[in-house]
Design a protein around this motif. Structure first.
Motif, PDB file in Angstrom:
ATOM      1  N   ALA A 162       0.607  -1.239   0.027  1.00  0.00           N
ATOM      2  CA  ALA A 162       0.022   0.116  -0.017  1.00  0.00           C
ATOM      3  C   ALA A 162       0.848   1.240  -0.031  1.00  0.00           C
ATOM      4  O   ALA A 162       0.558   2.248  -0.573  1.00  0.00           O
ATOM      5  CB  ALA A 162      -0.929   0.015   1.263  1.00  0.00           C
ATOM      6  N   TYR A 163       1.970   1.323   0.747  1.00  0.00           N
ATOM      7  CA  TYR A 163       3.054   2.462   0.874  1.00  0.00           C
ATOM      8  C   TYR A 163       3.744   2.614  -0.604  1.00  0.00           C
ATOM      9  O   TYR A 163       3.592   3.819  -1.173  1.00  0.00           O
ATOM     10  CB  TYR A 163       4.088   2.000   1.717  1.00  0.00           C
ATOM     11  N   GLY A 171       3.926  10.319  -4.939  1.00  0.00           N
ATOM     12  CA  GLY A 171       5.176  10.576  -4.270  1.00  0.00           C
ATOM     13  C   GLY A 171       5.326  10.921  -2.906  1.00  0.00           C
ATOM     14  O   GLY A 171       4.442  10.972  -2.095  1.00  0.00           O
ATOM     15  N   ARG A 172       6.597  11.130  -2.563  1.00  0.00           N
ATOM     16  CA  ARG A 172       7.014  11.070  -0.877  1.00  0.00           C
ATOM     17  C   ARG A 172       6.544  12.328  -0.375  1.00  0.00           C
ATOM     18  O   ARG A 172       6.327  12.299   0.744  1.00  0.00           O
ATOM     19  CB  ARG A 172       8.413  11.004  -0.744  1.00  0.00           C
ATOM     20  N   ASN A 178       8.504   7.472   5.026  1.00  0.00           N
ATOM     21  CA  ASN A 178       8.519   6.209   5.669  1.00  0.00           C
ATOM     22  C   ASN A 178       7.098   5.867   5.975  1.00  0.00           C
ATOM     23  O   ASN A 178       6.294   6.625   5.852  1.00  0.00           O
ATOM     24  CB  ASN A 178       9.295   6.484   7.041  1.00  0.00           C
ATOM     25  N   ILE A 179       6.896   4.417   6.224  1.00  0.00           N
ATOM     26  CA  ILE A 179       5.703   3.879   6.363  1.00  0.00           C
ATOM     27  C   ILE A 179       4.871   4.469   7.610  1.00  0.00           C
ATOM     28  O   ILE A 179       3.826   4.858   7.356  1.00  0.00           O
ATOM     29  CB  ILE A 179       5.754   2.387   6.406  1.00  0.00           C
ATOM     30  N   LYS A 245       6.921  -0.781  -9.598  1.00  0.00           N
ATOM     31  CA  LYS A 245       8.141  -0.807 -10.234  1.00  0.00           C
ATOM     32  C   LYS A 245       9.248   0.116  -9.758  1.00  0.00           C
ATOM     33  O   LYS A 245       9.234   1.181  -9.807  1.00  0.00           O
ATOM     34  CB  LYS A 245       7.797  -0.351 -11.691  1.00  0.00           C
ATOM     35  N   GLY A 246      10.399  -0.604  -9.494  1.00  0.00           N
ATOM     36  CA  GLY A 246      11.462   0.182  -8.957  1.00  0.00           C
ATOM     37  C   GLY A 246      11.858  -0.181  -7.496  1.00  0.00           C
ATOM     38  O   GLY A 246      11.336  -1.181  -6.915  1.00  0.00           O
ATOM     39  N   SER A 247      12.956   0.452  -6.750  1.00  0.00           N
ATOM     40  CA  SER A 247      13.434   0.259  -5.453  1.00  0.00           C
ATOM     41  C   SER A 247      12.717   0.894  -4.402  1.00  0.00           C
ATOM     42  O   SER A 247      12.420   2.148  -4.495  1.00  0.00           O
ATOM     43  CB  SER A 247      14.681   0.468  -5.538  1.00  0.00           C
ATOM     44  N   LEU A 248      11.717   0.482  -3.732  1.00  0.00           N
ATOM     45  CA  LEU A 248      10.866   0.778  -2.683  1.00  0.00           C
ATOM     46  C   LEU A 248      11.872   0.852  -1.329  1.00  0.00           C
ATOM     47  O   LEU A 248      12.130  -0.370  -0.692  1.00  0.00           O
ATOM     48  CB  LEU A 248       9.641   0.170  -2.427  1.00  0.00           C
TER      49      LEU A 248
END
Length: 285
Positions: A162-163, A171-172, A178-179, A245-248
């Motif tokens: 979900a995060y 976006g952040r 952070n979660i 998709k990508g580094s989480l």
């Protein structure tokens, strides 16, 4: 007051102050995701989920003419719907929400309701079950025509997914760095807490509805159940879709994430625990 009485009063006040400090520290650990034991054990009464039986393999035949797949977000539902659409063709009756997804969570289209007595169909919609159960035609509920089916995911895995979904779409700056922060902000899917159990709502609480739940972690067995129930000629195959998709990256440890799940999604943790490491929960009819 005697000297002894004064000393006793002083010690009691000191102990009370320490208790308040401990409560504050425990509350902070739960909110900020630091290591701690807060929420490690979650006990949910069976009354919350009446009539559900855990099993590694479902009976040879589950009573019902068709299946309504209640798509709970971030449990693998998009992948399953894509697999069903490919294998079933016209027997797959899905509501493609697109930009009106939130509207889809509130209403079942008339075109779907009108087919509820037909055999061998798979209905699929991302809808809150509290809305579904009063909109789905009575003859298809009371006569067990429709079996309600859904995926349930490990709450920690669900939180991470979900995060990631929030980061991908917003976006952040919106979701947080952070979660823990994202949950505190109630960003995106975190506005509903608990999530999975509340999304399934009435289907869990009301024992009159035929219900099959499958753990996302048993995804292959979930597909096999649908193959068997719907007697598909083409087997449902695994799809990967709607994934981050990508580094989480996030700073929380596995223990900290488990604490977050137990504190903020306790009922989801309780529901997942009822599987007892088996693949299915079902309500015999």
């Amino acid at each position: 007051m005697s000297e002894v009485g004064a000393v006793v009063c002083f010690l009691l006040c000191l102990m009370g102050g320490l208790s308040l400090v401990l409560v504050f520290v425990q509350d902070s650990l739960g909110k900020h995701g630091e290591d701690g034991e807060l929420g490690d054990e979650v006990v949910i009464s069976d009354a919350a989920f009446p009539g559900l039986v855990a099993t590694a393999q479902l009976p040879a035949r589950v009573a019902g003419r068709n299946v309504f797949f209640v798509h709970v977000p971030k449990t693998g539902g998009t992948s399953l719907s894509n697999a069903a659409r490919e294998a079933l063709g016209a027997r797959f009756v899905g509501n493609v929400c697109g930009s009106t997804k939130f509207a889809c969570r509130r209403a079942v289209p008339p075109s779907m309701r009108g087919q509820c007595v037909r055999r061998g169909l798979l209905f699929s919609q991302e809808i809150l079950s509290d809305r579904l159960v009063w909109q789905w035609p009575d003859q298809c509920k009371t006569q067990n025509t429709t079996v309600f089916f859904s995926l349930v995911r490990d709450p920690v895995s669900w939180i991470i997914s979900a995060y990631g979904h929030c980061i991908r779409l917003r976006g952040r700056s919106y979701c947080g760095d952070n979660i823990t922060q994202s949950i505190q902000r109630r960003s995106f899917y975190f506005t509903r807490r608990p999530f999975q159990s509340s999304f399934l709502g009435s289907l869990l609480r009301r024992p009159e509805f035929p219900l099959v739940l499958c753990r996302t972690e048993c995804y292959s067995q979930c597909l096999l159940f649908l193959n068997h129930f719907l007697r598909t000629r083409r087997r449902l195959r695994r799809f990967r879709s709607n994934v981050f998709k990508g580094s989480l990256s996030y700073p929380e440890s596995a223990q900290q994430l488990r604490v977050l799940a137990n504190v903020h999604f306790a009922e989801d943790v309780g529901l997942y625990a009822k599987f007892q490491d088996r693949c299915f929960l079902y309500r015999p009819k």
